[in-house]
Design an enzyme around this catalytic site. Structure first.
Site, PDB file in Angstrom:
ATOM      1  N   GLY A  50       0.718  -1.441  -0.265  1.00  0.00           N
ATOM      2  CA  GLY A  50      -0.268  -0.330  -0.052  1.00  0.00           C
ATOM      3  C   GLY A  50       1.185   1.299   0.049  1.00  0.00           C
ATOM      4  N   LYS A  51       0.101   2.178  -0.388  1.00  0.00           N
ATOM      5  CA  LYS A  51       1.014   3.550  -0.292  1.00  0.00           C
ATOM      6  C   LYS A  51      -0.221   4.943   0.535  1.00  0.00           C
ATOM      7  CE  LYS A  51       3.213   2.896  -5.486  1.00  0.00           C
ATOM      8  NZ  LYS A  51       3.161   3.404  -6.238  1.00  0.00           N
ATOM      9  N   LYS A  53       0.340   8.899   1.978  1.00  0.00           N
ATOM     10  CA  LYS A  53       0.647   9.942   2.310  1.00  0.00           C
ATOM     11  C   LYS A  53       2.031  10.390   2.573  1.00  0.00           C
ATOM     12  CE  LYS A  53      -0.660  15.413   3.535  1.00  0.00           C
ATOM     13  NZ  LYS A  53      -0.976  15.567   3.734  1.00  0.00           N
ATOM     14  N   VAL A  57       3.733   0.475   2.202  1.00  0.00           N
ATOM     15  CA  VAL A  57       4.139  -0.278   2.941  1.00  0.00           C
ATOM     16  C   VAL A  57       4.194  -1.641   2.071  1.00  0.00           C
ATOM     17  CG1 VAL A  57       2.665  -2.247   4.794  1.00  0.00           C
ATOM     18  CG2 VAL A  57       2.302   0.290   4.304  1.00  0.00           C
ATOM     19  N   LYS A  72       6.277  -1.110   7.757  1.00  0.00           N
ATOM     20  CA  LYS A  72       5.868   0.008   6.654  1.00  0.00           C
ATOM     21  C   LYS A  72       6.911   1.476   7.279  1.00  0.00           C
ATOM     22  CE  LYS A  72       2.022   3.602   8.499  1.00  0.00           C
ATOM     23  NZ  LYS A  72       0.993   3.120   9.591  1.00  0.00           N
ATOM     24  N   ASP A 166     -10.964   6.126  16.339  1.00  0.00           N
ATOM     25  CA  ASP A 166     -11.381   5.806  15.070  1.00  0.00           C
ATOM     26  C   ASP A 166     -10.856   5.065  14.395  1.00  0.00           C
ATOM     27  OD1 ASP A 166     -10.937   7.257  12.382  1.00  0.00           O
ATOM     28  OD2 ASP A 166      -8.513   7.396  12.195  1.00  0.00           O
TER      29      ASP A 166
END
EC number: 2.7.11.1
Length: 309
Positions: A50-51, A53, A57, A72, A166
C-alpha cells in the site's frame, strides 16, 4: 495518520500471501526492540502492499528467521512537515505494548537519517473496507463475528486506558482466517484519566460529544461500534449525507434511519450504542452478551490465543 477513505493498505491478498502467513506459524518472531538494533539490511523487501501520504508499506521477510512482516516505511521529512512527530511517537508507544489476537502487532521499529520503519504484523486478507466494497454489505454472521472480535479487543484496550477513537473499516485489517485486526493507532491515546477534549477521527463516525467539543472518554469507541455495525449490514454509514453540515446535524440529533431489511436484533444493538448521552451506551461487556451477537457470531480464536486463555 490516515485521511478518511484513503489509508495505507497492509495487505492486498494474493495466493502467495496466505502461504507466507502460514509459514509464519513456524518461523521465529522478530526480537523485541531491546534485543538489538535492526536496519533495513536485515530484511528482504517484497511487493508493495500500500501507499500513503507519509510513505509506503511493503511485504518483507527477516533474513535471519524468515519471519514475514509488513514493513511500514515513513518519510521523516513528510512527518515533520505536517508536525506529526508527536502523533507517530504516540502510535508507536501505544501499539508496541498491545498484544491481543484482534489487534495488529507492532513488533519493532527503527530509523535512519531519512526514514522511520515500523515492523508490523502481516494481515494477508487486507482491509475490511475492501471486503465491504466488494460485497457492498455483509451478512449477519460475518458482521456479528466482527463486532464480537472488536468488542473483545476494545475491552483489552480500555483496560489498559487506551482509547482508539478512529474505529472504521479502513482501520480494520483481516488476518489469515478473516479475523479482524485493529490497526492504525495514529489517533488513539493512552490517558490514565480516560478523558480527553480534542477533535479527531472520521466525520461519519464522530460521536456527538466530539463534534460539540465536550470532554469525552472511552465511550466514543462504543458509538463507533454502532456506526460500524450499521455500515457493515447496510453498506453505508448511518449519518452519511450530501454535506458535512447535514452529517453533523444528523449525528447531533442521532437521526438514524433503519432500512426495513435491518434484522431486529442488530437494530436493537445499534440503537443501544448510538445514544447521544455516552453513559447510556451499551457497555462492551453487554455487547459481547447481546442476544444477536451470541446467536450469529462465529468467532474462532487463533491457536496462540486459545493456548494463552
Amino acid at each position: 495518520m490516515s485521511s478518511p477513505r484513503a489509508v495505507v493498505q497492509l495487505g492486498k491478498a494474493q495466493p502467495a500471501g496466505e502461504e507466507l502467513a502460514t509459514a509464519n506459524q513456524t518461523a521465529q518472531q522478530p526480537s523485541s526492540p531491546a534485543m538489538r538494533r535492526l536496519t533495513v539490511d536485515d530484511f528482504e523487501i517484497g511487493r508493495p502492499l500500500g501507499k500513503g501520504k507519509f510513505g509506503n508499506v511493503y511485504l518483507a521477510r527477516l533474513k535471519e528467521s524468515h519471519f514475514i512482516v509488513a514493513l511500514k516505511v515513513l518519510f521523516k521529512s513528510q512527518i515533520e512537515k505536517e508536525g506529526l512527530e508527536h502523533q507517530l511517537r504516540r502510535e508507536i508507544e501505544i501499539q508496541a505494548h498491545l498484544q491481543h489476537p484482534n489487534i495488529l502487532r507492532l513488533y519493532n521499529y527503527f530509523h535512519d537519517a531519512r526514514r522511520v520503519y515500523l515492523i508490523l504484523e502481516y494481515a494477508p486478507r487486507g482491509e475490511l473496507y475492501k471486503e465491504l466494497q466488494k460485497s457492498e454489505k455483509l451478512d449477519e454472521q460475518r458482521t456479528a463475528t466482527i463486532i464480537e472480535e472488536l468488542a473483545d479487543a476494545l475491552t483489552y484496550c480500555h483496560d489498559k486506558k487506551v482509547i482508539h477513537r478512529d474505529i472504521k473499516p479502513e482501520n480494520l485489517l483481516l488476518g489469515f482466517r478473516g479475523e479482524v485486526k485493529i490497526a492504525d493507532f495514529g489517533w488513539s491515546v493512552h490517558t490514565p484519566s480516560l478523558r480527553r477534549k480534542t477533535m479527531c477521527g472520521t466525520l461519519d463516525y464522530l460521536p456527538p460529544e466530539m463534534i460539540e467539543g465536550r470532554t469525552y472518554d472511552e465511550k466514543v469507541d462504543l458509538w463507533c461500534i454502532g456506526v460500524l455495525c450499521y455500515e457493515l449490514l447496510v453498506g453505508y454509514p448511518p449519518f452519511e449525507s450530501a454535506s458535512h453540515s447535514e452529517t453533523y446535524r444528523r449525528i447531533l440529533k442521532v437521526d438514524v434511519r433503519f432500512p426495513l431489511s435491518m434484522p431486529l436484533g442488530a437494530r436493537d444493538l445499534i440503537s443501544r450504542l448510538l445514544r447521544y448521552q455516552p453513559l447510556e451506551r451499551l457497555p462492551l461487556a453487554q455487547i459481547l452478551k447481546h442476544p444477536w451477537v451470541q446467536a450469529h457470531s462465529r468467532r474462532v480464536l487463533p491457536p496462540c490465543a486459545q493456548m494463552a486463555s
